[in-house]
Write an enzyme that holds these catalytic residues in place. Structure first.
Site, PDB file in Angstrom:
ATOM      1  N   GLY A  91       0.834  -1.202   0.000  1.00  0.00           N
ATOM      2  CA  GLY A  91       0.000   0.000   0.000  1.00  0.00           C
ATOM      3  C   GLY A  91       0.866   1.247   0.000  1.00  0.00           C
ATOM      4  O   GLY A  91       2.069   1.191  -0.263  1.00  0.00           O
ATOM      5  N   LYS A 107      -2.965  -6.722 -25.141  1.00  0.00           N
ATOM      6  CA  LYS A 107      -2.243  -7.987 -24.933  1.00  0.00           C
ATOM      7  C   LYS A 107      -0.853  -7.909 -25.578  1.00  0.00           C
ATOM      8  O   LYS A 107       0.137  -8.323 -24.994  1.00  0.00           O
ATOM      9  CB  LYS A 107      -3.020  -9.168 -25.549  1.00  0.00           C
ATOM     10  N   GLU A 167       1.392  -5.561 -23.550  1.00  0.00           N
ATOM     11  CA  GLU A 167       1.801  -5.946 -22.200  1.00  0.00           C
ATOM     12  C   GLU A 167       2.690  -7.180 -22.163  1.00  0.00           C
ATOM     13  O   GLU A 167       3.576  -7.247 -21.318  1.00  0.00           O
ATOM     14  CB  GLU A 167       0.616  -6.039 -21.228  1.00  0.00           C
ATOM     15  N   LYS A 213      -0.327  -7.985 -11.294  1.00  0.00           N
ATOM     16  CA  LYS A 213      -1.591  -8.677 -11.525  1.00  0.00           C
ATOM     17  C   LYS A 213      -2.742  -7.915 -10.875  1.00  0.00           C
ATOM     18  O   LYS A 213      -3.835  -7.839 -11.404  1.00  0.00           O
ATOM     19  CB  LYS A 213      -1.500 -10.096 -10.944  1.00  0.00           C
TER      20      LYS A 213
HETATM   21  C1  G6P Z   1      -3.833  -5.020 -13.855  1.00  0.00           C
HETATM   22  C2  G6P Z   1      -3.722  -6.370 -14.550  1.00  0.00           C
HETATM   23  C3  G6P Z   1      -4.715  -6.439 -15.707  1.00  0.00           C
HETATM   24  C4  G6P Z   1      -6.116  -6.156 -15.213  1.00  0.00           C
HETATM   25  C5  G6P Z   1      -6.196  -4.816 -14.470  1.00  0.00           C
HETATM   26  C6  G6P Z   1      -7.532  -4.647 -13.748  1.00  0.00           C
HETATM   27  O1  G6P Z   1      -3.385  -4.017 -14.708  1.00  0.00           O
HETATM   28  O2  G6P Z   1      -2.407  -6.562 -15.039  1.00  0.00           O
HETATM   29  O3  G6P Z   1      -4.669  -7.735 -16.297  1.00  0.00           O
HETATM   30  O4  G6P Z   1      -6.994  -6.136 -16.298  1.00  0.00           O
HETATM   31  O5  G6P Z   1      -5.177  -4.753 -13.461  1.00  0.00           O
HETATM   32  O6  G6P Z   1      -7.602  -5.606 -12.749  1.00  0.00           O
HETATM   33  P1  G6P Z   1      -8.913  -6.226 -12.134  1.00  0.00           P
HETATM   34  O7  G6P Z   1      -8.409  -7.230 -11.149  1.00  0.00           O
HETATM   35  O8  G6P Z   1      -9.643  -5.089 -11.455  1.00  0.00           O
HETATM   36  O9  G6P Z   1      -9.710  -6.809 -13.230  1.00  0.00           O
END
Ligand code: G6P
Length: 607
Positions: free
Chosen positions: A100, A484, A487, A602
Site C-alpha cells: 500500500g 495484450k 503488455e 496482476k
Molecule cells: C492489472 C492487470 C490487468 C487487469 C487490471 C484490472 O493491470 O495486469 O490484467 O486487467 O489490473 O484488474 P482487475 O483485477 O480489477 O480486473
C-alpha cells in the site's frame, strides 16, 4: 503488486516463507526480502527474482520458526536492496513489511527525524517502522495500533518485535490480509495463493483491523481495540491452478482453459424453457434492478474493455442508458447518481484500488452498487450490495485471458436477465442462450488453430508497431488485442474503432506497420472491408480475422484467421482468442517473460 507472507509455528520459517513468496510472484514485483527471528534476527533482501533471494537464504540457512517476507513493487524509491522490505526501526528490533501507500509519510518522516530517528531507505514504509518504535513502551500491540491510527493511506502489514518472539501482528486498510491457522502454527498473507498449500480455511481481515498471530491461534481487534470475532471460511481454489502442468506458461494454460471456464460461468445460470438467466447473486436486488434506468460500468485494464463490450450488449438487449467509465476517472468526477442508477464494478481480482474507490463513491451517492468479480471473498465482492462471480478459476498470468471471456459471458447473462424483464422477446432470449451454449465447443475449434497462429506470430513478431481495428462488438476486442500485444510482447500496438482510421492512424500506415483487422461477417462487415481496402491502398500489411467460410477477403489481405459463425453479439468470445494466442507467441519469440511482464502487476492495489 507487493505481497506479504508471515509465519509462526514449529517448522523452519525460511522454507514456508520462500515458498509463499513464489506463490505471490505472479502478482508482479521487482525485489524481495525476508526476516526471521532467531538469536540475532536474520534479514536478507534481493533485487529481481525471488530465486535470487532463495539462493541467499539457502546458503545462509537461517534457523528460526517465526518470520515475515515480502515481494515489493516499487512506488516510493527505486527497486534496490535498501528499499526492499522488511524495514527496521532505529534499534533494529522492529521488523516490518508493508503493501500500500502511506500518504502522509513525509510529514511523519520529518517529525520522526526531528525526534532523532535515522532513516536508511527512500520508502514510505520505513516511516511506519519508526512510528511504531516511537509509541513502544513494552506493549507491541498497542504501539502498532497507535501508529496505524496516525497513518493516512492504505496498508496491509506484518510486523515483528525481537522482544516479542512469540507473536506477529498483521493489519489492513485497503490492502488485503488473510489469516490461516493450523495445529501449532499460524500464517498470514496478502493473497490466498500463498496459504493454499497449508490450510483450506482462512479468515479475511477487514479494514482497520489488527490481528495477533500466535502458534495455533489468532485474535482480531479494531484499531480502537474493540475485539472482533470472525469465523473461518473455506478457500475456493484448487491446488492445480497453482501449477502450469504440461503448459510452458500460465498464460497459455489459461488461454486453453477458456472453454471450461465459460462452461463454469454458464453452469446452472440459464433457463432455456423461459429464455432467461438465473443469477442468484442478484436475487436480493431484483426490484431495484427492474426499476433501473441508468447503468454505469466502472473498471480498469482488461476489465474496462469487458465493460465497453457490456455497453453494446446492454444497449442491444435492454432499454437502459449505459455508460462505461475508467474507475480512475469516475472516482474524481462530479456524479449525477439517482435512485434508479445502477453502478457495476468489474474486476478480476476484486482488489483494484481505483475500482474499489469508485464503487465506494457511487455507494456514498446512493447508487445500487453491483460487482462482477472473479476472486471469491475479495474486497470488492464484500463491499457491493449484490454481485455475481465470473467463475474463471484462479488466474495467475498477469495478462488477463480467461477472466475476460468469463466476464463477457456473465455480462451477456446479466443483460439477458434485465432485458427479459423489459421488452426482450422469448425468441431473442432463447437464441442468445443457444448461442452461448455453443461457445465452449467453438472456442475449442479456435484453440485448435494454435499452431497456425504461432506461425503468423513468427511472421510478424519483429514488427515495432501494430494497429488493431474493429467496429461495434469488435471494437473492445481491438483494444484488448492491442493491450495484450503491448503488455506481454512489448510491441507498441494501438486499438482503434475502425471508423476513426481516417482521423489519424491511417497516416502511420506503410509496409512496416501491420494491421490486425477484426472482420467477422456481422452487421459491420462491409464497413470494415472498406477500411481494409484503404489500408491496402497504402501498402499496409493486413492480418484479417473473419468468419469460417468467408472467401471474400482472400486476395485483399496478407493473412487470414477464421473463427466459427456465432451471433454477432457473442463473436468477441471467439475473436479474442486468436489475439491472445498471437500476443503470447510474439512474446515467447521475442524472449519476453510472458507470465510476469516487466513493470506490470496482476492486482493494482495502489492508485
Ligand atoms: C492489472 C492487470 C490487468 C487487469 C487490471 C484490472 O493491470 O495486469 O490484467 O486487467 O489490473 O484488474 P482487475 O483485477 O480489477 O480486473
Amino acid at each position: 503488486m507487493c505481497g506479504i507472507v508471515a509465519y509462526i509455528g514449529d517448522k523452519p520459517a525460511r522454507e514456508i516463507l520462500i515458498e509463499g513468496l513464489k506463490r505471490l510472484e505472479y502478482r508482479g514485483y521487482d525485489s524481495s526480502g525476508i526476516a526471521i527471528l532467531n538469536e540475532s534476527s536474520y534479514i536478507a533482501k534481493a533485487v529481481g527474482k525471488v530465486a535470487v533471494l532463495e539462493g541467499r537464504v539457502r546458503s545462509d540457512h537461517p534457523e528460526g520458526v517465526v518470520g515475515i517476507a515480502h515481494t515489493r513493487w516499487a512506488t516510493h524509491g527505486r527497486p534496490t536492496e535498501a528499499n526492499a522490505h522488511p524495514h527496521c526501526d532505529c534499534s533494529g528490533r522492529i521488523l516490518l513489511v508493508h503493501n500500500g501507500i502511506i500518504e502522509n509519510y513525509q510529514t511523519l518522516k520529518r517529525r520522526l527525524e526531528s525526534q532523532g530517528h535515522q532513516f536508511r531507505s527512500e520508502t514510505d514504509t520505513e516511516a511506519l517502522a519508526h512510528l511504531i518504535e516511537s509509541h513502544y513502551e513494552g506493549d507491541f500491540e498497542s504501539a502498532v495500533q497507535k501508529a496505524l491510527l496516525q497513518v493516512q493511506g492504505t496498508f496491509g502489514i506484518a510486523a515483528l518485535h525481537r522482544a516479542h518472539p512469540n507473536e506477529i501482528f498483521v493489519a489492513r486498510r485497503g490492502s488485503p490480509i488473510i489469516l490461516g491457522v493450523r495445529d501449532g502454527e499460524a500464517l498470514a498473507a496478502s493473497d490466498v495463493a500463498a496459504l493454499a498449500r497449508h490450510t483450506d480455511r482462512v479468515v479475511y481481515l477487514e479494514d482497520n483491523e489488527v490481528a495477533k498471530l500466535e502458534r495455533g491461534q489468532f485474535s482480531i481487534a479494531t484499531l480502537e481495540k474493540r475485539a472482533v470475532r470472525r469465523e473461518a471460511r473455506a478457500i475456493e481454489m484448487d491446488a492445480e491452478s497453482l501449477d502450469c502442468g504440461a503448459f510452458p506458461h500460465f498464460m497459455l494454460k489459461e488461454i486453453f482453459e477458456q472453454p471450461e471456464a465459460v462452461e463454469n460461468a454458464l453452469r446452472g445460470r440459464v433457463n432455456p424453457s423461459e429464455a432467461v438467466s438465473k443469477l442468484g447473486g442478484l436475487e436480493s436486488v431484483r426490484e431495484r434492478l427492474e426499476q433501473a434506468r441508468h447503468l454505469i460500468i466502472i473498471s480498469c485494464g482488461t476489465s474496462f474493455y469487458a465493460g465497453l463490450y457490456a455497453r453494446y450488449v446492454f444497449e442491444a438487449l435492454t432499454d437502459l442508458t449505459v455508460e462505461t467509465e475508467l474507475a480512475s476517472e469516475f472516482r474524481y468526477r462530479k456524479l449525477n447518481i439517482r435512485q434508479n442508477t445502477v453502478v457495476l464494478a468489474i474486476s478480476q481480482s476484486g482488489e483494484t484500488l481505483d475500482t474499489l474507490a469508485a464503487l465506494r463513491e457511487a455507494r456514498r451517492k446512493g447508487a445500487l452498487v453491483l460487482g462482477l468479480v472473479n476472486v471469491v471473498g475479495s474486497t470488492i465482492s464484500r463491499e457491493t450490495h449484490a454481485g455475481i462471480y465470473s467463475h474463471a478459476g484462479m488466474e495467475i498470468g498477469v495478462a488477463s485471458t480467461k477472466s475476460f471471456t468469463t466476464q463477457i459471458t456473465v455480462l451477456a447473462l446479466m443483460a439477458l436477465l434485465m432485458g427479459r424483464s423489459r421488452d426482450l422477446s422469448y425468441e431473442e432470449g432463447l437464441a442468445l442462450i443457444h448461442g452461448l451454449e455453443e461457445i465452449p465447443s467453438q472456442m475449442r475449434q479456435v484453440l485448435a488453430q494454435n499452431e497456425r497462429i504461432r506461425e503468423l506470430a513468427a511472421k510478424y513478431s519483429k514488427a515495432e508497431h501494430f494497429l488493431y481495428i474493429g467496429r461495434k462488438y469488435q471494437y473492445p476486442i481491438a483494444l484488448e488485442g492491442a493491450l495484450k500485444l503491448k503488455e506481454v510482447a512489448y510491441i507498441h500496438a494501438e486499438g482503434y474503432a475502425a471508423g476513426e482510421m481516417k482521423h489519424g492512424p491511417i497516416a502511420l500506415i506503410d509496409p512496416a506497420f501491420p494491421t490486425m483487422a477484426l472482420a467477422p461477417e456481422d452487421g459491420s462487415y462491409d464497413k470494415i472491408v472498406s477500411n481494409i481496402q484503404e489500408i491496402r491502398a497504402r501498402e499496409g500489411k493486413i492480418v484479417a480475422l473473419t468468419t469460417a467460410g468467408n472467401t471474400r477477403l482472400a486476395g485483399l489481405v496478407d493473412d487470414l484467421i477464421e473463427i466459427p459463425r456465432t451471433k454477432d453479439i457473442l463473436s468477441p468470445l471467439l475473436s479474442v482468442i486468436p489475439l491472445q494466442l498471437f500476443a503470447y507467441h510474439c512474446a515467447v519469440l521475442r524472449g519476453c517473460d510472458v507470465d510476469k511482464p516487466r513493470n506490470l502487476a496482476k492486482s493494482v492495489t495502489v492508485e
